[in-house]
Design a protein around this motif. Structure first.
Motif, PDB file in Angstrom:
ATOM      1  N   SER A 145       0.807  -1.343   0.037  1.00  0.00           N
ATOM      2  CA  SER A 145       0.114  -0.003  -0.134  1.00  0.00           C
ATOM      3  C   SER A 145       0.830   1.286   0.009  1.00  0.00           C
ATOM      4  CB  SER A 145      -1.011   0.197   1.096  1.00  0.00           C
ATOM      5  OG  SER A 145      -1.764  -1.034   1.225  1.00  0.00           O
ATOM      6  N   LEU A 146       2.176   0.949   0.156  1.00  0.00           N
ATOM      7  CA  LEU A 146       3.128   2.251   0.203  1.00  0.00           C
ATOM      8  C   LEU A 146       3.685   2.957  -0.876  1.00  0.00           C
ATOM      9  CD1 LEU A 146       5.211   1.923   3.565  1.00  0.00           C
ATOM     10  CD2 LEU A 146       3.768   3.711   3.206  1.00  0.00           C
ATOM     11  N   ASN A 147       3.866   3.924  -1.094  1.00  0.00           N
ATOM     12  CA  ASN A 147       4.673   4.274  -2.342  1.00  0.00           C
ATOM     13  C   ASN A 147       6.033   3.842  -2.167  1.00  0.00           C
ATOM     14  OD1 ASN A 147       2.786   5.325  -3.960  1.00  0.00           O
ATOM     15  ND2 ASN A 147       2.700   7.410  -2.868  1.00  0.00           N
ATOM     16  N   PRO A 148       6.960   3.926  -3.035  1.00  0.00           N
ATOM     17  CA  PRO A 148       8.548   3.389  -2.944  1.00  0.00           C
ATOM     18  C   PRO A 148       8.868   4.735  -2.007  1.00  0.00           C
ATOM     19  CG  PRO A 148       7.926   3.513  -5.320  1.00  0.00           C
ATOM     20  CD  PRO A 148       6.595   3.799  -4.499  1.00  0.00           C
ATOM     21  N   ASP A 149       9.701   4.389  -1.066  1.00  0.00           N
ATOM     22  CA  ASP A 149      10.113   5.469  -0.212  1.00  0.00           C
ATOM     23  C   ASP A 149       9.164   5.695   0.840  1.00  0.00           C
ATOM     24  OD1 ASP A 149      12.893   5.441  -1.000  1.00  0.00           O
ATOM     25  OD2 ASP A 149      12.379   7.336  -2.299  1.00  0.00           O
ATOM     26  N   GLY A 150       7.974   5.332   0.956  1.00  0.00           N
ATOM     27  CA  GLY A 150       6.975   5.589   1.939  1.00  0.00           C
ATOM     28  C   GLY A 150       7.393   4.907   3.420  1.00  0.00           C
ATOM     29  N   LEU A 151       6.797   5.609   4.342  1.00  0.00           N
ATOM     30  CA  LEU A 151       7.095   5.405   5.581  1.00  0.00           C
ATOM     31  C   LEU A 151       6.030   4.601   6.336  1.00  0.00           C
ATOM     32  CD1 LEU A 151       8.713   8.765   6.499  1.00  0.00           C
ATOM     33  CD2 LEU A 151       9.910   6.804   6.212  1.00  0.00           C
ATOM     34  N   LEU A 152       6.467   3.707   7.342  1.00  0.00           N
ATOM     35  CA  LEU A 152       5.634   2.990   8.254  1.00  0.00           C
ATOM     36  C   LEU A 152       5.822   3.175   9.514  1.00  0.00           C
ATOM     37  CD1 LEU A 152       3.480   0.868   8.688  1.00  0.00           C
ATOM     38  CD2 LEU A 152       5.651  -0.834   8.760  1.00  0.00           C
ATOM     39  N   LEU A 153       5.082   3.716  10.317  1.00  0.00           N
ATOM     40  CA  LEU A 153       5.245   4.010  11.699  1.00  0.00           C
ATOM     41  C   LEU A 153       4.520   3.012  12.700  1.00  0.00           C
ATOM     42  CD1 LEU A 153       5.042   7.708  12.335  1.00  0.00           C
ATOM     43  CD2 LEU A 153       6.936   6.371  11.784  1.00  0.00           C
ATOM     44  N   LEU A 154       5.193   2.373  13.541  1.00  0.00           N
ATOM     45  CA  LEU A 154       4.419   1.461  14.532  1.00  0.00           C
ATOM     46  C   LEU A 154       4.518   1.894  15.954  1.00  0.00           C
ATOM     47  CD1 LEU A 154       6.237  -1.958  13.326  1.00  0.00           C
ATOM     48  CD2 LEU A 154       4.042  -1.098  12.364  1.00  0.00           C
ATOM     49  N   ASP A 172      12.344  -7.849   6.961  1.00  0.00           N
ATOM     50  CA  ASP A 172      13.845  -7.109   6.646  1.00  0.00           C
ATOM     51  C   ASP A 172      14.141  -6.816   5.386  1.00  0.00           C
ATOM     52  OD1 ASP A 172      14.084  -6.990   9.354  1.00  0.00           O
ATOM     53  OD2 ASP A 172      15.985  -8.362   9.657  1.00  0.00           O
ATOM     54  N   THR A 173      13.744  -7.519   4.581  1.00  0.00           N
ATOM     55  CA  THR A 173      13.991  -7.445   2.975  1.00  0.00           C
ATOM     56  C   THR A 173      12.971  -6.269   2.393  1.00  0.00           C
ATOM     57  OG1 THR A 173      12.712  -9.256   2.637  1.00  0.00           O
ATOM     58  CG2 THR A 173      15.227  -9.581   2.499  1.00  0.00           C
ATOM     59  N   THR A 174      12.044  -6.132   3.244  1.00  0.00           N
ATOM     60  CA  THR A 174      10.953  -5.222   2.651  1.00  0.00           C
ATOM     61  C   THR A 174      11.098  -3.767   3.059  1.00  0.00           C
ATOM     62  OG1 THR A 174       9.472  -6.880   2.773  1.00  0.00           O
ATOM     63  CG2 THR A 174       8.657  -4.905   2.263  1.00  0.00           C
ATOM     64  N   PHE A 175      11.641  -3.604   4.131  1.00  0.00           N
ATOM     65  CA  PHE A 175      11.948  -2.148   4.996  1.00  0.00           C
ATOM     66  C   PHE A 175      13.240  -2.148   5.629  1.00  0.00           C
ATOM     67  CE2 PHE A 175       7.148  -3.292   5.591  1.00  0.00           C
ATOM     68  CZ  PHE A 175       6.647  -2.162   5.116  1.00  0.00           C
ATOM     69  N   GLN A 176      13.546  -0.866   5.459  1.00  0.00           N
ATOM     70  CA  GLN A 176      14.686  -0.508   6.256  1.00  0.00           C
ATOM     71  C   GLN A 176      14.556   0.452   7.330  1.00  0.00           C
ATOM     72  OE1 GLN A 176      17.470   1.709   4.002  1.00  0.00           O
ATOM     73  NE2 GLN A 176      19.119   1.020   4.716  1.00  0.00           N
ATOM     74  N   GLN A 177      15.062   0.236   8.491  1.00  0.00           N
ATOM     75  CA  GLN A 177      14.677   1.229   9.967  1.00  0.00           C
ATOM     76  C   GLN A 177      15.334   2.444   9.460  1.00  0.00           C
ATOM     77  OE1 GLN A 177      14.864  -0.934  13.577  1.00  0.00           O
ATOM     78  NE2 GLN A 177      15.656   0.700  14.433  1.00  0.00           N
ATOM     79  N   ILE A 178      14.779   3.433  10.016  1.00  0.00           N
ATOM     80  CA  ILE A 178      15.319   4.659   9.973  1.00  0.00           C
ATOM     81  C   ILE A 178      14.866   5.587  11.374  1.00  0.00           C
ATOM     82  CG2 ILE A 178      13.263   5.426   8.420  1.00  0.00           C
ATOM     83  CD1 ILE A 178      15.116   7.597   7.182  1.00  0.00           C
ATOM     84  N   LYS A 179      15.544   6.375  11.670  1.00  0.00           N
ATOM     85  CA  LYS A 179      15.327   6.933  13.011  1.00  0.00           C
ATOM     86  C   LYS A 179      14.984   8.536  12.742  1.00  0.00           C
ATOM     87  CE  LYS A 179      16.574   5.410  17.386  1.00  0.00           C
ATOM     88  NZ  LYS A 179      17.292   5.448  18.593  1.00  0.00           N
ATOM     89  N   PHE A 180      13.990   9.185  13.214  1.00  0.00           N
ATOM     90  CA  PHE A 180      13.630  10.341  13.077  1.00  0.00           C
ATOM     91  C   PHE A 180      13.662  10.876  14.770  1.00  0.00           C
ATOM     92  CE2 PHE A 180      11.578   9.038   9.277  1.00  0.00           C
ATOM     93  CZ  PHE A 180      11.818   9.995   8.522  1.00  0.00           C
ATOM     94  N   GLY A 181      14.642  11.360  15.620  1.00  0.00           N
ATOM     95  CA  GLY A 181      14.849  11.765  17.044  1.00  0.00           C
ATOM     96  C   GLY A 181      14.739  10.439  17.672  1.00  0.00           C
ATOM     97  N   ARG A 182      13.606  10.375  18.244  1.00  0.00           N
ATOM     98  CA  ARG A 182      13.097   9.125  19.237  1.00  0.00           C
ATOM     99  C   ARG A 182      12.117   8.258  18.407  1.00  0.00           C
ATOM    100  NH1 ARG A 182      10.648  11.457  24.254  1.00  0.00           N
ATOM    101  NH2 ARG A 182      10.096   9.052  24.608  1.00  0.00           N
ATOM    102  N   THR A 183      11.725   8.820  17.479  1.00  0.00           N
ATOM    103  CA  THR A 183      10.843   8.088  16.537  1.00  0.00           C
ATOM    104  C   THR A 183      11.504   6.835  15.473  1.00  0.00           C
ATOM    105  OG1 THR A 183       9.317   9.746  16.738  1.00  0.00           O
ATOM    106  CG2 THR A 183       8.626   8.143  15.144  1.00  0.00           C
ATOM    107  N   ILE A 184      11.128   5.754  15.766  1.00  0.00           N
ATOM    108  CA  ILE A 184      11.633   4.522  14.729  1.00  0.00           C
ATOM    109  C   ILE A 184      10.534   4.486  13.484  1.00  0.00           C
ATOM    110  CG2 ILE A 184      12.098   2.271  14.325  1.00  0.00           C
ATOM    111  CD1 ILE A 184      13.422   2.231  17.278  1.00  0.00           C
ATOM    112  N   ALA A 185      10.947   4.654  12.211  1.00  0.00           N
ATOM    113  CA  ALA A 185      10.027   4.519  11.150  1.00  0.00           C
ATOM    114  C   ALA A 185      10.827   3.500  10.319  1.00  0.00           C
ATOM    115  CB  ALA A 185      10.098   5.829  10.362  1.00  0.00           C
ATOM    116  N   PHE A 186      10.088   2.846   9.062  1.00  0.00           N
ATOM    117  CA  PHE A 186      10.250   1.879   8.657  1.00  0.00           C
ATOM    118  C   PHE A 186      10.083   2.565   7.011  1.00  0.00           C
ATOM    119  CE2 PHE A 186       9.501   0.066  12.507  1.00  0.00           C
ATOM    120  CZ  PHE A 186      10.597  -0.652  12.670  1.00  0.00           C
ATOM    121  N   VAL A 187      11.090   2.717   6.353  1.00  0.00           N
ATOM    122  CA  VAL A 187      11.084   3.124   5.120  1.00  0.00           C
ATOM    123  C   VAL A 187      11.012   1.616   3.886  1.00  0.00           C
ATOM    124  CG1 VAL A 187      12.029   4.485   2.909  1.00  0.00           C
ATOM    125  CG2 VAL A 187      12.944   4.502   5.333  1.00  0.00           C
TER     126      VAL A 187
END
Ligand code: SAM
Length: 294
Positions: free
Chosen positions: A249-258, A269-284
């Motif tokens: 459902s996400l566009n390429p480079d779209g972000l998922l927040l849990l 792990d092969t679908t998303f890469q973890q990225i940090k925005f301050g204290r917030t972990i998101a998945f690209v």
């Protein structure tokens, strides 16, 4: 209506198959306390009768009512605060850059940023997202962006929760859990002892009933997905399947927040890469090319 072990197991299987909700063995009390009112409404005298009606009759609305009663709709405005702070300070500028790039590539003037709150519950999450966007736009008046450039979809399996979200009416207690005085004054009005979400916030949000276990292929093209405090109710396989669907459902480079206590299944792990925005972990969401490399 204390469930026998067999009754408890039959309810468990029904919930797992229909909604993904996974009841652990110590949750017998939940079946009792939440299904008693349903039984009473339908003049059913025992849990055995509830189960018979679930299993024997093809009664979709009764089945939905049971699922609805078993959902936990706990939520609050700006839950955990930092994801919404990051939305204002770092995530929105990143999304806007994405949109600018898309505009340059496609030539389509200002396609909208699409945001999905997957488990919107009684509305606090999608409305908090809308308020963060309006705060951001107010603080950055020269961007040329307006609320019309954003579309927020809020979905939930629970029609009861969605009805409350559509009403957009909250008590003092609900408002004081998470909203600053400033946001309260800007985005809510008082009406008959309750607080109403203002039309400019309400108009940014569409609310629909969606069960993420069902077919969601028509829900595509999102730039940001909030799927917070839903995966905790699922088993590992359901978590994996839902995360794969959300990736589609996400566009390429779209972000998922849990949610704060949630993590992606290791097999994602092969679908998303973890990225940090301050204290917030998101998945690209990785591009198809990077997924193949992974
Ligand atoms: C604890 S609330 C989380 C609300 C909000 N996202 C938050 O973090 O505050 C979980 C929500 O997930 C919804 N839910 C449970 N199973 C679902 C499913 N299969 N599809 C969509 N929503 C579901 C419930 O109805 C409930 O409103």
């Amino acid at each position: 209506m204390n469930p026998t072990e067999e009754e408890f197991n039959r309810i468990r299987v029904f919930l797992l198959e229909t909604s993904g909700l996974c009841l652990s063995a110590d949750k017998q009390y939940l079946v009792q306390t939440r299904l008693e009112p349903v039984a009473r409404r339908h003049s059913l005298l025992s849990l055995a009768e509830v189960i018979r009606r679930l299993e024997e009759r093809n009664d979709g609305s009764f089945r939905d009512e049971v699922i609805d009663a078993m959902t936990t709709n706990e939520t609050s405005f700006n839950r955990d605060s930092h994801p919404f702070d990051e939305l204002r300070s770092t995530i929105l500028p990143r999304l806007m850059q994405t949109l600018q790039d898309r505009k340059t590539r496609s030539g389509i003037p200002f396609p909208r940023i699409r945001i999905w709150s997957v488990a919107a519950s009684t509305g606090q999450e999608p409305y908090s997202i809308a308020m963060a966007i309006l705060d951001f736009l107010e603080a950055n008046p020269r961007t040329g962006w307006t609320a019309d450039h954003f579309w927020i979809l809020g979905t939930d399996i629970s029609e009861r929760a969605l009805q409350a979200a559509r009403a957009g009416r909250y008590s003092d207690w609900e408002i004081d859990r998470g909203l600053s005085r400033e946001q309260k004054n800007k985005f809510l009005t008082q009406h008959e002892g309750q607080w109403l979400i203002s039309p400019r916030v309400r108009n940014m949000v569409d609310l629909r009933r969606v069960n993420v276990l069902q077919n969601i292929v028509d829900l595509a093209g999102f730039d940001l997905i909030f799927c917070r405090n839903l995966l905790i109710y699922f088993d590992e396989l359901t978590r994996f399947n839902v995360c794969q669907k959300l990736a589609k459902s996400l566009n390429p480079d779209g972000l998922l927040l849990l949610g704060a206590a949630e993590h992606l299944p290791a097999s994602s792990d092969t679908t998303f890469q973890q990225i940090k925005f301050g204290r917030t972990i998101a998945f690209v969401k990785l591009s198809a090319e990077n997924q193949m490399r992974g």
